[in-house]
Design a protein around this motif. Structure first.
Motif, PDB file in Angstrom:
ATOM      1  N   LEU A 167       0.953  -1.203  -0.191  1.00  0.00           N
ATOM      2  CA  LEU A 167       0.020   0.029   0.142  1.00  0.00           C
ATOM      3  C   LEU A 167       0.853   1.489   0.314  1.00  0.00           C
ATOM      4  O   LEU A 167       2.401   1.125   0.732  1.00  0.00           O
ATOM      5  CB  LEU A 167      -0.614  -0.018   1.070  1.00  0.00           C
ATOM      6  N   PRO A 168       0.154   2.085   0.027  1.00  0.00           N
ATOM      7  CA  PRO A 168       1.171   3.672  -0.477  1.00  0.00           C
ATOM      8  C   PRO A 168       0.806   3.870   1.251  1.00  0.00           C
ATOM      9  O   PRO A 168       0.162   3.643   1.828  1.00  0.00           O
ATOM     10  CB  PRO A 168       0.574   4.765  -1.409  1.00  0.00           C
ATOM     11  N   ALA A 169       2.270   4.811   0.947  1.00  0.00           N
ATOM     12  CA  ALA A 169       2.709   5.255   2.656  1.00  0.00           C
ATOM     13  C   ALA A 169       2.779   6.887   3.212  1.00  0.00           C
ATOM     14  O   ALA A 169       3.595   6.987   1.689  1.00  0.00           O
ATOM     15  CB  ALA A 169       3.299   4.941   3.202  1.00  0.00           C
ATOM     16  N   ARG A 170       2.542   7.809   3.030  1.00  0.00           N
ATOM     17  CA  ARG A 170       2.505   9.102   3.865  1.00  0.00           C
ATOM     18  C   ARG A 170       3.634   8.995   3.657  1.00  0.00           C
ATOM     19  O   ARG A 170       5.018  10.737   3.488  1.00  0.00           O
ATOM     20  CB  ARG A 170       1.552  10.005   4.591  1.00  0.00           C
ATOM     21  N   ASN A 171       4.867   8.669   4.908  1.00  0.00           N
ATOM     22  CA  ASN A 171       5.701   8.786   5.137  1.00  0.00           C
ATOM     23  C   ASN A 171       6.628   7.077   5.401  1.00  0.00           C
ATOM     24  O   ASN A 171       6.128   6.501   5.853  1.00  0.00           O
ATOM     25  CB  ASN A 171       5.631  10.184   6.400  1.00  0.00           C
ATOM     26  N   GLN A 172       8.146   7.467   6.322  1.00  0.00           N
ATOM     27  CA  GLN A 172       8.561   6.785   7.105  1.00  0.00           C
ATOM     28  C   GLN A 172       8.083   5.998   8.074  1.00  0.00           C
ATOM     29  O   GLN A 172       7.392   4.692   7.678  1.00  0.00           O
ATOM     30  CB  GLN A 172       9.918   6.660   6.896  1.00  0.00           C
ATOM     31  N   GLU A 173       7.172   7.101   8.610  1.00  0.00           N
ATOM     32  CA  GLU A 173       6.443   6.247   9.961  1.00  0.00           C
ATOM     33  C   GLU A 173       5.305   5.717   9.977  1.00  0.00           C
ATOM     34  O   GLU A 173       4.854   4.682  10.435  1.00  0.00           O
ATOM     35  CB  GLU A 173       5.956   7.633  10.979  1.00  0.00           C
ATOM     36  N   HIS A 174       5.014   6.259   9.239  1.00  0.00           N
ATOM     37  CA  HIS A 174       3.282   5.638   8.126  1.00  0.00           C
ATOM     38  C   HIS A 174       4.117   4.048   7.169  1.00  0.00           C
ATOM     39  O   HIS A 174       3.255   3.577   7.447  1.00  0.00           O
ATOM     40  CB  HIS A 174       2.553   6.630   7.029  1.00  0.00           C
ATOM     41  N   ARG A 175       4.844   4.039   6.623  1.00  0.00           N
ATOM     42  CA  ARG A 175       5.412   2.939   6.211  1.00  0.00           C
ATOM     43  C   ARG A 175       5.570   2.491   6.811  1.00  0.00           C
ATOM     44  O   ARG A 175       5.557   0.601   6.569  1.00  0.00           O
ATOM     45  CB  ARG A 175       6.283   3.394   4.907  1.00  0.00           C
ATOM     46  N   ASP A 176       6.291   2.189   8.292  1.00  0.00           N
ATOM     47  CA  ASP A 176       6.790   1.220   9.110  1.00  0.00           C
ATOM     48  C   ASP A 176       4.983   0.564   9.406  1.00  0.00           C
ATOM     49  O   ASP A 176       5.236  -0.666  10.020  1.00  0.00           O
ATOM     50  CB  ASP A 176       7.650   1.897  10.004  1.00  0.00           C
ATOM     51  N   GLU A 177       4.837   1.888   9.979  1.00  0.00           N
ATOM     52  CA  GLU A 177       3.111   0.565   9.858  1.00  0.00           C
ATOM     53  C   GLU A 177       2.623  -0.455   9.877  1.00  0.00           C
ATOM     54  O   GLU A 177       2.057  -1.236   9.258  1.00  0.00           O
ATOM     55  CB  GLU A 177       2.086   2.265  10.841  1.00  0.00           C
ATOM     56  N   LEU A 178       2.918   0.348   8.470  1.00  0.00           N
ATOM     57  CA  LEU A 178       2.419   0.151   7.265  1.00  0.00           C
ATOM     58  C   LEU A 178       2.733  -1.932   7.202  1.00  0.00           C
ATOM     59  O   LEU A 178       2.017  -3.111   7.261  1.00  0.00           O
ATOM     60  CB  LEU A 178       1.715   0.147   6.207  1.00  0.00           C
ATOM     61  N   LEU A 215      14.121 -10.374   9.594  1.00  0.00           N
ATOM     62  CA  LEU A 215      14.255  -9.286  10.337  1.00  0.00           C
ATOM     63  C   LEU A 215      13.816  -7.803   8.814  1.00  0.00           C
ATOM     64  O   LEU A 215      15.116  -8.300   8.569  1.00  0.00           O
ATOM     65  CB  LEU A 215      14.501  -9.291  11.245  1.00  0.00           C
ATOM     66  N   VAL A 216      12.799  -7.571   8.538  1.00  0.00           N
ATOM     67  CA  VAL A 216      12.700  -6.331   8.094  1.00  0.00           C
ATOM     68  C   VAL A 216      12.817  -4.580   8.353  1.00  0.00           C
ATOM     69  O   VAL A 216      12.517  -5.151   9.809  1.00  0.00           O
ATOM     70  CB  VAL A 216      10.860  -6.607   7.622  1.00  0.00           C
ATOM     71  N   GLY A 217      13.776  -4.546   8.439  1.00  0.00           N
ATOM     72  CA  GLY A 217      13.996  -3.309   8.703  1.00  0.00           C
ATOM     73  C   GLY A 217      12.725  -1.910   8.500  1.00  0.00           C
ATOM     74  O   GLY A 217      12.837  -1.717   8.067  1.00  0.00           O
ATOM     75  N   LEU A 218      13.146  -1.217  10.404  1.00  0.00           N
ATOM     76  CA  LEU A 218      12.456  -0.087  10.231  1.00  0.00           C
ATOM     77  C   LEU A 218      13.262   0.861   9.944  1.00  0.00           C
ATOM     78  O   LEU A 218      14.078   1.187  10.641  1.00  0.00           O
ATOM     79  CB  LEU A 218      11.634  -0.192  11.566  1.00  0.00           C
ATOM     80  N   ALA A 219      11.772   2.590  10.169  1.00  0.00           N
ATOM     81  CA  ALA A 219      12.671   3.680   9.140  1.00  0.00           C
ATOM     82  C   ALA A 219      13.547   3.903   9.205  1.00  0.00           C
ATOM     83  O   ALA A 219      14.705   4.661   9.346  1.00  0.00           O
ATOM     84  CB  ALA A 219      13.058   4.636  11.526  1.00  0.00           C
ATOM     85  N   GLY A 220      13.936   3.264   7.612  1.00  0.00           N
ATOM     86  CA  GLY A 220      14.925   3.099   6.836  1.00  0.00           C
ATOM     87  C   GLY A 220      15.881   2.958   6.845  1.00  0.00           C
ATOM     88  O   GLY A 220      16.652   2.936   6.290  1.00  0.00           O
ATOM     89  N   ASN A 221      15.764   1.399   7.835  1.00  0.00           N
ATOM     90  CA  ASN A 221      17.247   0.154   8.112  1.00  0.00           C
ATOM     91  C   ASN A 221      17.235  -0.264   7.478  1.00  0.00           C
ATOM     92  O   ASN A 221      15.729  -0.700   7.003  1.00  0.00           O
ATOM     93  CB  ASN A 221      16.839   0.114   9.308  1.00  0.00           C
ATOM     94  N   PRO A 222      18.435  -1.010   7.179  1.00  0.00           N
ATOM     95  CA  PRO A 222      18.523  -1.954   5.646  1.00  0.00           C
ATOM     96  C   PRO A 222      17.762  -3.300   7.214  1.00  0.00           C
ATOM     97  O   PRO A 222      17.990  -3.761   8.525  1.00  0.00           O
ATOM     98  CB  PRO A 222      19.876  -2.140   5.995  1.00  0.00           C
ATOM     99  N   ASP A 223      17.618  -4.285   6.376  1.00  0.00           N
ATOM    100  CA  ASP A 223      16.858  -5.758   6.475  1.00  0.00           C
ATOM    101  C   ASP A 223      18.375  -6.353   7.275  1.00  0.00           C
ATOM    102  O   ASP A 223      19.728  -6.318   6.777  1.00  0.00           O
ATOM    103  CB  ASP A 223      15.910  -6.950   5.561  1.00  0.00           C
ATOM    104  N   ARG A 224      18.534  -6.670   8.497  1.00  0.00           N
ATOM    105  CA  ARG A 224      19.179  -7.732   8.463  1.00  0.00           C
ATOM    106  C   ARG A 224      18.887  -9.078   8.781  1.00  0.00           C
ATOM    107  O   ARG A 224      17.948  -9.271   9.551  1.00  0.00           O
ATOM    108  CB  ARG A 224      19.420  -7.018  10.162  1.00  0.00           C
ATOM    109  N   PRO A 225      19.771 -10.157   8.840  1.00  0.00           N
ATOM    110  CA  PRO A 225      19.717 -11.627   9.333  1.00  0.00           C
ATOM    111  C   PRO A 225      19.677 -11.524  10.987  1.00  0.00           C
ATOM    112  O   PRO A 225      20.642 -10.895  11.731  1.00  0.00           O
ATOM    113  CB  PRO A 225      20.997 -12.438   8.971  1.00  0.00           C
TER     114      PRO A 225
END
Length: 869
Positions: A315-326, A415-425
């Motif tokens: 889904l489209p997100a308004r900003n990074q915080e919203h992207r993390d929530e989704l 794990l999926v990275g939030l707030a623009g952080n990369p995913d990591r094992p």
């Protein structure tokens, strides 16, 4: 544990019977059930039939011209009749069930043979033992008498005829019926209910009294009791909209999301570890839990709630915080149980996909689609081809659960990275990477295994199948507070799934295009793009305005939570084996109103139900109505309900004055970081005192805290649309002997003894007001005062170190103190506080405190405290 002298528990039992309250019998309607209970049917379809199909039918099927041993295992009659050696299965008799001896590899008969896969895993054998012990429930018919042959890839379906079934028809608007007593209803909902009653010649009982109604609505909307002051404020408000304003205030409270979010977490099979073969921690599962609570508090429209959980990452997100929530919302698909020791990636993937299909279709549609994994659905028009069409959607996504790599876990993930952080094992045993350094804080046993004694005890550890590893270096852990989450995302190249014959992944029979259930033929359903998994389109199909199930299923869930029984008594099965709606026109009325007028608002839905006259009825029994409708399906009274496990624990904490309503930053489980439950993490690692709301307690699979597990908290490995409501001796023993209950009873006793002035009668009244929201009766005060006097004397006589310094109606801190601490003027020099290592709260400082603590504990154990009327 608090020590009250050797005979205190017997005295407490006596109080329960004759001092505080007689045990009340709650008259509750028996659930409407099919001939095979839904949970038994689910167990057979998911645990038994696939194994029989994969391992047995090749040699023991009606379709075989020459079956081995004259044994038929693909019908109910065949498996019970048996073959040359006798009955293969004898319900509830493990010893005489030849099939069980064969799969245990006992004696000369050893099945399956090596050329059919060899011995079955221990957990599969345990499933067969459980199935036989529960009576071997088996819905199969013989193919010779009209049942579908088990090996046919798809039976012919008359789709037009099947769509005449009530659940597959679109809800139709029906005008509210005219009723004889036009003054009684408050809304159209009441008119539908009253019309059914008038048809049967019965009437609703009188409305509930103020105390019962306020207590009921507080628990139903927030999961917490009102304070005495809140009850008095409402009781003194004579305005006609007083109840409406109270309801609006409770729905606007943050407590609403905690209560109603937990309802959804039951359905979402929320757990904080993998369960199954290797119980690995999910340190970031709490993010999904918090998302659900926040979504309910924000009143996220239900259709949007579905979209976010199935396809938030798309889904489209308004900003990074919203992207993390989704992103976090898609944890719905990631938090399920997983067999991490599976050596075959394909089989692990397919089991995850099956779990995702099951939770999606039962959770949102009320259909048991997962029963079609190995064969066409035996009762509903859901061919196995449709199951594989859905399987292609979910197998085109990657599930990122983030479990730690290491011994016993062959299926680690990112794990999926939030707030623009990369995913990591997630690593294990390779140095201090994020999430695997040890937290050295002191911990305490807060939980126990569902069955048997607390797993943290020495006796339980001796029997536990999993022990702390002695063959590897200690694993260091730190709390999981990094910017990561469990989630799903599309694969770069989506794939269509093969149709696996009988669910056997070694037998593909062609490719099935990704798609939806054909029984729900919706005009304008979204097409699945070639370059997308189809999760977003599936979610849009589920919330399609012409989908006849989605809104019905949700309003039925809300009705069940508020009235104790759904309009459809099987809330996650609207199919052929499910219950028929008791008020079909009302169900359609609610579904249409939910979508059109309330715009999928759960808060508005709940509000409309709570403001009905039907919701406000009392629990008294009318003899005529009870004779005509003993199960109360016509809703002529309110059905008494026991507090949920969470509400009971929270109410004990609220009564003691120690409940902490602030939401924790993470969770108890997250504080452990990565690891294995029963290996690196034991239940005695849990904190000594956890005073937050119960929705924030840890929920590790197979290790649910005892305060929840004993009172019918759902198995987090299963989708639970309706909790069991059992009564067992272990519940009473918990309320009598558990340190948590004893400690909080002590704190309630001190709350009235140290803070409340006046006489003992005043203190007794305060206990009743706090815990039961009413004034005690004269005879209750008399019995309680007599009990206190007798218990104080008994405790003092049993311990000569205590000295009676004052009369009976003065502050407790100057009544009974250690004799060596009494000054010349008779006043206490100090109060001695003794402590024990495993309890943060001190023991009672005097026999008087001990006596009052027994009394408050008896209040906690009383039926009136535990039930809503």
């Amino acid at each position: 544990m608090i020590s009250f002298r050797s005979s205190s528990r017997l005295r407490l039992a006596a109080i329960l019977l004759c001092i505080v309250f007689p045990i009340a019998t709650a008259v509750m309607g028996a659930p409407r059930r099919a001939s095979i209970a839904p949970e038994e049917l689910e167990f057979f379809e998911k645990k038994i039939r696939p194994v029989l199909a994969n391992s047995c039918y090749e040699c023991h099927s009606e379709e075989k011209d020459a079956m081995k041993g004259d044994l038929v295992l693909d019908t109910r009659d065949g498996i019970r009749a048996g073959g040359e050696r006798g009955p293969a299965v004898v319900p509830r008799n493990l010893d005489d069930s030849i099939l069980l001896r064969a799969i245990r590899q006992e004696g000369r008969l050893r099945m399956p043979p090596d050329n059919r896969g060899g011995p079955l895993p221990d957990d599969v054998i345990a499933d067969f033992e459980k199935w036989i012990s529960m009576g071997a429930p088996d819905p199969r018919n013989s193919a010779s008498v009209g049942g579908a042959a088990s090996s046919r890839p798809e039976r012919e379906v008359d789709w037009d005829k099947e769509r005449e079934f009530w659940a597959y028809k679109r809800p139709e608007p029906t005008p509210a019926p005219t009723v004889t007593d036009a003054e009684w209803p408050y809304s159209d909902i009441d008119r539908f209910v009253l019309a059914k009653q008038e048809e049967r010649g019965i009437r609703p009982v009188a409305d509930a009294d103020t105390r019962s109604l306020v207590r009921r609505v507080y628990y139903d909307l927030t999961g917490l009791p009102p304070t005495p002051e809140e009850l008095e404020t409402f009781a003194s408000d004579d305005s006609p909209d007083a109840f409406e304003r109270l309801v609006d205030r409770l729905i606007a409270s943050e407590r609403f999301g905690e209560k109603w979010g937990r309802h959804w977490l039951d359905v979402a099979r929320y757990g904080e570890s993998t369960g199954l073969d290797r119980n690995l921690n999910y340190p970031y599962a709490f993010r999904y839990r918090n998302y659900v609570i926040d979504a309910l508090n924000k009143d996220t429209p239900y259709d949007r709630f579905i979209l976010e959980q199935l396809a938030g990452d798309l889904l489209p997100a308004r900003n990074q915080e919203h992207r993390d929530e989704l992103t976090i919302a898609t944890g719905f698909l990631a938090v399920g149980p997983k067999g991490m020791n599976e050596t075959r990636p394909k089989y692990f993937k397919w089991n995850v996909v099956d779990d995702q299909i099951d939770v999606t279709t039962r959770g949102f549609l009320g259909l048991t689609v997962s029963c079609s994994r190995c064969h066409d659905h035996k009762f509903d028009p859901i061919p196995t081809r449709d199951y594989h069409a859905l399987a292609g959607i979910f197998s085109s996504s990657e599930t990122l659960h983030g479990t730690v790599r290491g011994r016993g876990n062959r299926r680690p993930s990112l794990l999926v990275g939030l707030a623009g952080n990369p995913d990591r094992p997630v690593l294990f045993g390779n140095g201090p990477t994020p999430n695997n350094t040890r937290n050295t804080n002191a911990f305490f046993n807060l939980g126990s295994r569902t069955n048997g004694p607390a797993a943290g005890t020495n006796a339980a550890r001796a029997r536990a199948p999993r022990t702390r590893s002695t063959n590897s270096e200690p694993v260091e852990r730190v709390p999981a507070r990094g910017p990561y989450a469990m989630a799903v995302r599309d694969l770069d190249e989506p794939v269509d799934a093969p149709l696996y014959f009988r669910g056997d992944l070694s037998k593909p029979r062609g490719i099935v295009p990704r798609g939806y259930l054909r029984i729900l033929s919706l005009p304008g359903a979204p097409a699945i793009p070639e370059d997308s998994s189809g999760r977003l389109q599936l979610a849009q199909w589920i919330i399609h305005p012409d989908n006849p199930l989605t809104a019905r299923v949700m309003v039925n869930r809300a009705w069940q939570h508020l009235f104790g029984e759904g309009i459809v008594g099987t809330p996650d099965n609207f199919g052929e084996l499910g219950s028929r709606p008791t008020h079909p026109e009302l169900l359609d009325h609610l579904a249409l109103k939910f979508v059109i007028e309330q715009r999928w608002s759960v808060k508005q839905l709940v509000r409309s139900l709570v403001l009905t006259r039907t919701y406000r009825l009392g629990t008294q029994v009318d003899a005529r109505a009870n004779e005509i409708d003993p199960e109360n399906t016509l809703l002529w009274r309110a059905t008494p309900r026991r507090l949920t496990a969470e509400a009971l624990r929270d109410t004990i904490l609220a009564s003691s004055g120690r409940l902490d309503l602030e939401r924790p930053e993470t969770s108890v489980t997250a504080e452990f970081g990565d690891g294995y439950y029963g290996d690196n993490i034991w239940p005695d690692d849990f904190p000594a005192e956890y005073l937050k709301r119960s929705v924030y307690l840890p929920v590790p699979r197979d290790l649910v805290p005892e305060s929840l597990a004993l009172f019918d908290f759902p198995n987090p490995s299963l989708i639970t649309a309706r909790r069991e409501n059992t009564i067992s001796p272990s519940q009473a023993l918990f309320l009598m002997n558990n340190p948590f209950v004893q400690t909080e009873a002590l704190h309630l006793a001190r709350r009235v003894l140290l803070e409340r002035g006046g006489s003992d009668t005043d203190r007794l009244r305060e206990i009743y007001r706090i815990a039961l929201l009413r004034e005690p009766k004269t005879e209750e005060i008399a019995r309680a005062r007599e009990f206190i006097v007798n218990q104080v004397r008994t405790f003092a006589e049993s311990d000569p170190g205590w000295h009676d310094a004052e009369g009976s109606d003065v502050e407790p801190t100057v009544l009974l103190v250690p004799s060596q601490s009494v000054r010349a003027d008779g006043r206490p020099a100090e109060i001695v506080r003794r402590t024990r290592q495993h309890i943060a709260a001190p023991e009672p400082a005097s026999p008087r405190e001990s006596a009052w603590t027994l009394l408050t504990q008896a209040v906690f154990a009383s039926a009136e405290f535990r039930y809503l009327d």
